[in-house]
Write a protein that holds these residues in place. Structure first.
Motif, PDB file in Angstrom:
ATOM      1  N   ASP A 176      64.260  29.495  49.895  1.00 27.19           N
ATOM      2  CA  ASP A 176      64.708  28.119  50.089  1.00 27.19           C
ATOM      3  C   ASP A 176      63.698  27.271  50.865  1.00 27.19           C
ATOM      4  OD1 ASP A 176      65.343  29.750  52.301  1.00 27.19           O
ATOM      5  OD2 ASP A 176      66.812  28.293  53.015  1.00 27.19           O
ATOM      6  N   GLN A 177      62.698  27.892  51.475  1.00 27.20           N
ATOM      7  CA  GLN A 177      61.677  27.166  52.230  1.00 27.20           C
ATOM      8  C   GLN A 177      60.366  26.993  51.456  1.00 27.20           C
ATOM      9  OE1 GLN A 177      61.830  25.718  55.456  1.00 27.20           O
ATOM     10  NE2 GLN A 177      63.973  25.897  54.829  1.00 27.20           N
ATOM     11  N   LEU A 178      60.283  27.551  50.257  1.00 23.64           N
ATOM     12  CA  LEU A 178      59.025  27.537  49.508  1.00 23.64           C
ATOM     13  C   LEU A 178      58.498  26.128  49.290  1.00 23.64           C
ATOM     14  CD1 LEU A 178      56.795  28.989  47.955  1.00 23.64           C
ATOM     15  CD2 LEU A 178      58.271  28.921  45.927  1.00 23.64           C
ATOM     16  N   GLU A 179      59.294  25.258  48.721  1.00 21.86           N
ATOM     17  CA  GLU A 179      58.829  23.908  48.404  1.00 21.86           C
ATOM     18  C   GLU A 179      58.386  23.171  49.668  1.00 21.86           C
ATOM     19  OE1 GLU A 179      60.637  19.771  46.607  1.00 21.86           O
ATOM     20  OE2 GLU A 179      61.309  21.645  45.703  1.00 21.86           O
ATOM     21  N   GLU A 180      59.184  23.235  50.703  1.00 11.75           N
ATOM     22  CA  GLU A 180      58.846  22.529  51.946  1.00 11.75           C
ATOM     23  C   GLU A 180      57.543  23.047  52.553  1.00 11.75           C
ATOM     24  OE1 GLU A 180      60.540  22.060  56.470  1.00 11.75           O
ATOM     25  OE2 GLU A 180      61.977  22.384  54.857  1.00 11.75           O
ATOM     26  N   GLN A 181      57.376  24.360  52.558  1.00 17.22           N
ATOM     27  CA  GLN A 181      56.156  24.948  53.124  1.00 17.22           C
ATOM     28  C   GLN A 181      54.932  24.568  52.283  1.00 17.22           C
ATOM     29  OE1 GLN A 181      55.859  26.797  56.078  1.00 17.22           O
ATOM     30  NE2 GLN A 181      57.937  26.020  56.333  1.00 17.22           N
ATOM     31  N   GLU A 182      55.069  24.612  50.953  1.00 17.23           N
ATOM     32  CA  GLU A 182      53.947  24.243  50.090  1.00 17.23           C
ATOM     33  C   GLU A 182      53.578  22.772  50.244  1.00 17.23           C
ATOM     34  OE1 GLU A 182      53.977  27.232  46.278  1.00 17.23           O
ATOM     35  OE2 GLU A 182      55.239  25.453  46.175  1.00 17.23           O
ATOM     36  N   LYS A 183      54.564  21.932  50.487  1.00 12.89           N
ATOM     37  CA  LYS A 183      54.271  20.509  50.687  1.00 12.89           C
ATOM     38  C   LYS A 183      53.484  20.283  51.973  1.00 12.89           C
ATOM     39  CE  LYS A 183      57.956  18.515  47.891  1.00 12.89           C
ATOM     40  NZ  LYS A 183      59.220  17.759  47.868  1.00 12.89           N
ATOM     41  N   GLY A 184      53.587  21.221  52.905  1.00 12.08           N
ATOM     42  CA  GLY A 184      52.853  21.119  54.165  1.00 12.08           C
ATOM     43  C   GLY A 184      51.475  21.773  54.128  1.00 12.08           C
ATOM     44  N   GLN A 185      51.124  22.384  53.019  1.00 10.35           N
ATOM     45  CA  GLN A 185      49.817  23.026  52.878  1.00 10.35           C
ATOM     46  C   GLN A 185      48.958  22.221  51.905  1.00 10.35           C
ATOM     47  OE1 GLN A 185      51.376  27.010  51.618  1.00 10.35           O
ATOM     48  NE2 GLN A 185      49.759  27.723  53.001  1.00 10.35           N
ATOM     49  N   SER A 186      47.675  22.139  52.192  1.00  5.01           N
ATOM     50  CA  SER A 186      46.778  21.467  51.253  1.00  5.01           C
ATOM     51  C   SER A 186      46.201  22.487  50.282  1.00  5.01           C
ATOM     52  CB  SER A 186      45.644  20.757  51.996  1.00  5.01           C
ATOM     53  OG  SER A 186      44.755  21.706  52.550  1.00  5.01           O
ATOM     54  N   VAL A 187      45.797  21.999  49.143  1.00 12.09           N
ATOM     55  CA  VAL A 187      45.136  22.832  48.149  1.00 12.09           C
ATOM     56  C   VAL A 187      43.907  23.504  48.772  1.00 12.09           C
ATOM     57  CG1 VAL A 187      43.789  22.701  46.016  1.00 12.09           C
ATOM     58  CG2 VAL A 187      46.005  21.568  46.150  1.00 12.09           C
ATOM     59  N   ALA A 188      43.221  22.787  49.656  1.00 10.19           N
ATOM     60  CA  ALA A 188      42.003  23.303  50.292  1.00 10.19           C
ATOM     61  C   ALA A 188      42.256  24.602  51.049  1.00 10.19           C
ATOM     62  CB  ALA A 188      41.416  22.257  51.230  1.00 10.19           C
ATOM     63  N   GLU A 189      43.472  24.797  51.539  1.00 11.92           N
ATOM     64  CA  GLU A 189      43.796  26.006  52.303  1.00 11.92           C
ATOM     65  C   GLU A 189      43.881  27.246  51.430  1.00 11.92           C
ATOM     66  OE1 GLU A 189      47.045  25.484  55.245  1.00 11.92           O
ATOM     67  OE2 GLU A 189      46.978  23.386  54.627  1.00 11.92           O
ATOM     68  N   VAL A 190      44.082  27.085  50.139  1.00 11.27           N
ATOM     69  CA  VAL A 190      44.342  28.219  49.255  1.00 11.27           C
ATOM     70  C   VAL A 190      43.297  28.359  48.145  1.00 11.27           C
ATOM     71  CG1 VAL A 190      46.077  29.233  47.707  1.00 11.27           C
ATOM     72  CG2 VAL A 190      46.796  28.015  49.752  1.00 11.27           C
ATOM     73  N   MET A 191      42.602  27.286  47.831  1.00 13.48           N
ATOM     74  CA  MET A 191      41.658  27.325  46.702  1.00 13.48           C
ATOM     75  C   MET A 191      40.512  28.295  46.970  1.00 13.48           C
ATOM     76  SD  MET A 191      39.588  23.768  47.083  1.00 13.48           S
ATOM     77  CE  MET A 191      38.390  23.530  48.390  1.00 13.48           C
ATOM     78  N   ASP A 192      39.904  28.737  45.888  1.00  8.72           N
ATOM     79  CA  ASP A 192      38.747  29.618  45.956  1.00  8.72           C
ATOM     80  C   ASP A 192      37.501  28.748  45.966  1.00  8.72           C
ATOM     81  OD1 ASP A 192      36.901  31.652  45.770  1.00  8.72           O
ATOM     82  OD2 ASP A 192      37.672  32.472  43.888  1.00  8.72           O
ATOM     83  N   THR A 193      36.698  28.880  47.022  1.00  7.17           N
ATOM     84  CA  THR A 193      35.474  28.087  47.118  1.00  7.17           C
ATOM     85  C   THR A 193      34.231  28.913  46.791  1.00  7.17           C
ATOM     86  OG1 THR A 193      35.320  28.545  49.489  1.00  7.17           O
ATOM     87  CG2 THR A 193      36.433  26.507  48.830  1.00  7.17           C
ATOM     88  N   ASP A 194      34.392  30.214  46.725  1.00  4.76           N
ATOM     89  CA  ASP A 194      33.275  31.105  46.417  1.00  4.76           C
ATOM     90  C   ASP A 194      33.252  31.359  44.913  1.00  4.76           C
ATOM     91  OD1 ASP A 194      31.117  32.807  46.739  1.00  4.76           O
ATOM     92  OD2 ASP A 194      32.380  34.542  47.153  1.00  4.76           O
ATOM     93  N   VAL A 195      32.907  30.310  44.166  1.00  4.04           N
ATOM     94  CA  VAL A 195      32.951  30.384  42.708  1.00  4.04           C
ATOM     95  C   VAL A 195      31.607  30.022  42.108  1.00  4.04           C
ATOM     96  CG1 VAL A 195      35.422  29.901  42.547  1.00  4.04           C
ATOM     97  CG2 VAL A 195      33.826  28.020  42.531  1.00  4.04           C
TER      98      VAL A 195
END
Length: 139
Positions: free
Chosen positions: A69-88
């Motif tokens: 039940d907290q998934l959407e709220e938590q994801e809205k508080g995270q930026s894509v930059a926190e999870v994206m792969d930069t070593d590509v």
């Protein structure tokens, strides 16, 4: 000789690094894609790739810690930059297709960003190679 430009998806759907992870996940679902190039919000240059694998891994961690039940709220508080792969690895549109094929075989990635002067011009996926194989085999 075939080039990456001959088979890539042009003008792919992209995200900004400041977009929420929720937007990333819902964009993937809406367009039925597993990889999204991410652009630097300040200059529009390529910044990384958001993968379905990273999104799912993050979602599982949230669910395990906070509950579904907290998934959407938590994801809205995270930026894509926190999870994206930069070593590509990126390729240019003029890269020989055989070089991209070898990259896929050696690295087991599902997507390569096609970049021209730091700007995303396309993506090449393993699915593009399947389409190519069907075309060749069908002749």
């Amino acid at each position: 000789m075939y080039r990456v430009a001959d088979f890539m998806t042009i003008d792919p759907i992209c995200l900004q690094d400041t977009n929420s992870l929720f937007k990333g996940r819902t964009t993937m679902k809406k367009y039925a894609v597993r990889h999204l190039p991410v652009l630097n919000n300040d200059n529009g240059n390529f910044a990384g790739i958001l993968t379905q694998k990273a999104v799912l891994s993050n979602a599982i961690a949230i669910i395990n810690e906070k509950g579904l039940d907290q998934l959407e709220e938590q994801e809205k508080g995270q930026s894509v930059a926190e999870v994206m792969d930069t070593d590509v690895i990126t390729v240019a549109p003029e890269t020989p297709l055989i070089d991209a094929a070898k990259f896929f075989k050696e690295n087991r990635h599902g997507c390569i960003a096609v970049v021209d002067e730091l700007k995303v011009v396309g993506v090449l996926t393993s699915g593009d190679f399947v389409k190519f194989a069907i075309k060749v085999l069908d002749q």
